[in-house]
Design a protein around this motif. Structure first.
Motif, PDB file in Angstrom:
ATOM      1  N   PRO A   8       0.807  -1.229   0.000  1.00 44.09           N
ATOM      2  CA  PRO A   8       0.000   0.000   0.000  1.00 44.09           C
ATOM      3  C   PRO A   8       0.839   1.277   0.000  1.00 44.09           C
ATOM      4  O   PRO A   8       0.473   2.248  -0.649  1.00 44.09           O
ATOM      5  CB  PRO A   8      -0.836  -0.110   1.277  1.00 44.09           C
ATOM      6  CG  PRO A   8      -0.855  -1.555   1.609  1.00 44.09           C
ATOM      7  CD  PRO A   8       0.433  -2.136   1.085  1.00 44.09           C
ATOM      8  N   GLN A   9       1.956   1.263   0.693  1.00 48.77           N
ATOM      9  CA  GLN A   9       2.798   2.464   0.750  1.00 48.77           C
ATOM     10  C   GLN A   9       3.401   2.778  -0.625  1.00 48.77           C
ATOM     11  O   GLN A   9       3.430   3.940  -1.048  1.00 48.77           O
ATOM     12  CB  GLN A   9       3.930   2.290   1.789  1.00 48.77           C
ATOM     13  CG  GLN A   9       3.450   2.181   3.197  1.00 48.77           C
ATOM     14  CD  GLN A   9       2.996   0.771   3.578  1.00 48.77           C
ATOM     15  OE1 GLN A   9       3.090  -0.178   2.803  1.00 48.77           O
ATOM     16  NE2 GLN A   9       2.482   0.632   4.793  1.00 48.77           N
ATOM     17  N   ILE A  10       3.861   1.753  -1.333  1.00 44.79           N
ATOM     18  CA  ILE A  10       4.433   1.947  -2.672  1.00 44.79           C
ATOM     19  C   ILE A  10       3.342   2.445  -3.614  1.00 44.79           C
ATOM     20  O   ILE A  10       3.545   3.372  -4.403  1.00 44.79           O
ATOM     21  CB  ILE A  10       5.045   0.641  -3.204  1.00 44.79           C
ATOM     22  CG1 ILE A  10       6.150   0.126  -2.285  1.00 44.79           C
ATOM     23  CG2 ILE A  10       5.539   0.820  -4.635  1.00 44.79           C
ATOM     24  CD1 ILE A  10       7.372   0.967  -2.198  1.00 44.79           C
ATOM     25  N   PRO A  45      -1.836   5.203   3.546  1.00 48.18           N
ATOM     26  CA  PRO A  45      -1.772   4.105   4.518  1.00 48.18           C
ATOM     27  C   PRO A  45      -0.751   4.439   5.603  1.00 48.18           C
ATOM     28  O   PRO A  45       0.048   5.375   5.437  1.00 48.18           O
ATOM     29  CB  PRO A  45      -1.320   2.922   3.665  1.00 48.18           C
ATOM     30  CG  PRO A  45      -0.502   3.544   2.579  1.00 48.18           C
ATOM     31  CD  PRO A  45      -1.155   4.874   2.301  1.00 48.18           C
ATOM     32  N   PRO A  46      -0.738   3.705   6.689  1.00 49.14           N
ATOM     33  CA  PRO A  46       0.284   3.933   7.723  1.00 49.14           C
ATOM     34  C   PRO A  46       1.685   3.679   7.168  1.00 49.14           C
ATOM     35  O   PRO A  46       1.849   2.964   6.181  1.00 49.14           O
ATOM     36  CB  PRO A  46      -0.058   2.899   8.803  1.00 49.14           C
ATOM     37  CG  PRO A  46      -1.399   2.360   8.475  1.00 49.14           C
ATOM     38  CD  PRO A  46      -1.662   2.635   7.028  1.00 49.14           C
ATOM     39  N   GLY A  47       2.662   4.289   7.807  1.00 49.69           N
ATOM     40  CA  GLY A  47       4.050   4.041   7.438  1.00 49.69           C
ATOM     41  C   GLY A  47       4.644   5.049   6.474  1.00 49.69           C
ATOM     42  O   GLY A  47       5.708   4.813   5.914  1.00 49.69           O
ATOM     43  N   LEU A  48       3.935   6.177   6.276  1.00 48.88           N
ATOM     44  CA  LEU A  48       4.435   7.209   5.377  1.00 48.88           C
ATOM     45  C   LEU A  48       4.662   8.505   6.146  1.00 48.88           C
ATOM     46  O   LEU A  48       4.025   8.750   7.166  1.00 48.88           O
ATOM     47  CB  LEU A  48       3.433   7.471   4.248  1.00 48.88           C
ATOM     48  CG  LEU A  48       3.138   6.303   3.317  1.00 48.88           C
ATOM     49  CD1 LEU A  48       2.019   6.668   2.351  1.00 48.88           C
ATOM     50  CD2 LEU A  48       4.374   5.887   2.555  1.00 48.88           C
ATOM     51  N   PHE A  99       7.103  10.151   1.668  1.00 47.16           N
ATOM     52  CA  PHE A  99       8.160   9.143   1.721  1.00 47.16           C
ATOM     53  C   PHE A  99       7.717   7.988   2.607  1.00 47.16           C
ATOM     54  O   PHE A  99       6.932   8.177   3.538  1.00 47.16           O
ATOM     55  CB  PHE A  99       9.449   9.738   2.333  1.00 47.16           C
ATOM     56  CG  PHE A  99       9.994  10.901   1.590  1.00 47.16           C
ATOM     57  CD1 PHE A  99      10.923  10.723   0.577  1.00 47.16           C
ATOM     58  CD2 PHE A  99       9.585  12.194   1.904  1.00 47.16           C
ATOM     59  CE1 PHE A  99      11.434  11.811  -0.106  1.00 47.16           C
ATOM     60  CE2 PHE A  99      10.089  13.282   1.217  1.00 47.16           C
ATOM     61  CZ  PHE A  99      11.018  13.092   0.207  1.00 47.16           C
ATOM     62  N   ILE A 100       8.260   6.814   2.330  1.00 47.47           N
ATOM     63  CA  ILE A 100       8.112   5.708   3.259  1.00 47.47           C
ATOM     64  C   ILE A 100       8.932   6.088   4.486  1.00 47.47           C
ATOM     65  O   ILE A 100      10.072   6.552   4.351  1.00 47.47           O
ATOM     66  CB  ILE A 100       8.584   4.384   2.641  1.00 47.47           C
ATOM     67  CG1 ILE A 100       7.649   4.013   1.489  1.00 47.47           C
ATOM     68  CG2 ILE A 100       8.653   3.277   3.683  1.00 47.47           C
ATOM     69  CD1 ILE A 100       8.051   2.787   0.712  1.00 47.47           C
ATOM     70  N   ALA A 101       8.345   5.936   5.663  1.00 49.27           N
ATOM     71  CA  ALA A 101       9.026   6.340   6.904  1.00 49.27           C
ATOM     72  C   ALA A 101      10.435   5.750   6.939  1.00 49.27           C
ATOM     73  O   ALA A 101      10.642   4.564   6.669  1.00 49.27           O
ATOM     74  CB  ALA A 101       8.221   5.885   8.111  1.00 49.27           C
ATOM     75  N   GLY A 102      11.396   6.625   7.233  1.00 57.68           N
ATOM     76  CA  GLY A 102      12.787   6.210   7.314  1.00 57.68           C
ATOM     77  C   GLY A 102      13.561   6.423   6.025  1.00 57.68           C
ATOM     78  O   GLY A 102      14.782   6.265   6.007  1.00 57.68           O
TER      79      GLY A 102
END
Length: 185
Positions: free
Chosen positions: A45-47, A146-149, A174-177
């Motif tokens: 989902p993040q991509i 979604p979560p993680g962004l 961005f994707i977190a990190g």
């Protein structure tokens, strides 16, 4: 198949194969045949959301800019084959994907300059405008991350954190990190 690919992005990475007939039933309602959806996560989902953001950029500042005035969240991509034989625009809202293709059954010249932006996008825009007018497209629908962004302000040309001398700053996801740590100078 092309429309299904863009629909997968709109569905945050979940692919649903396209189908023509949903159900065949008798007059009394007995179901003879029915298409059952088989969703499959094919992209994280993040991509998928990051790709959607990039395709929003096509409309905000790229080849799809002529749709920027439409009051709805939109993402999409123009396409043109060599020698102007096919042109298309594949675009989506948070709920609907629409693809317009302009061409001939045989590999035939459409005309000079008949790109996806000039031949297909105007038709796509008319369909989106009709959807807004008729109410099947809701202008308040949003692409939900979604979560993680994470979202950061970055310098437009380099993608670095804005520092002294940054003339144009934009928001990027961005994707977190993986967000930038270096400052533009």
């Amino acid at each position: 198949e092309l429309a299904a690919g863009y629909t997968t992005l709109a569905n945050q990475g979940v692919r649903i194969d396209p189908y023509l007939i949903e159900r065949v039933s008798t007059r009394d309602g007995h179901v003879l045949e029915e298409h059952l959806l088989r969703p499959a996560e094919v992209i994280e989902p993040q991509i998928s959301f990051l790709l959607t953001r990039m395709l929003e950029g096509v409309i905000d500042r790229g080849t799809g800019v002529s749709a920027r005035y439409i009051d709805a969240e939109l993402a999409g991509k123009t396409g043109t084959t060599d020698f102007f034989t096919d042109a298309w625009f594949a675009g989506f809202t948070p709920k609907y994907s629409l693809l317009v293709w302009v061409g001939y059954d045989q590999n035939r010249f459409l005309g000079r300059g008949m790109t996806g932006a000039t031949a297909a996008l105007p038709i796509w825009r008319l369909m989106i405008e009709a959807g807004l007018e008729e109410g099947w497209i809701d202008p308040d629908d949003e692409f939900r991350p979604p979560p993680g962004l994470t979202t950061r302000r970055v310098e437009y040309r380099t993608g670095l954190l804005p520092g002294k001398g940054a003339k144009r700053v934009v928001r990027e996801t961005f994707i977190a990190g993986t967000d930038p740590v270096q400052i533009y100078d």
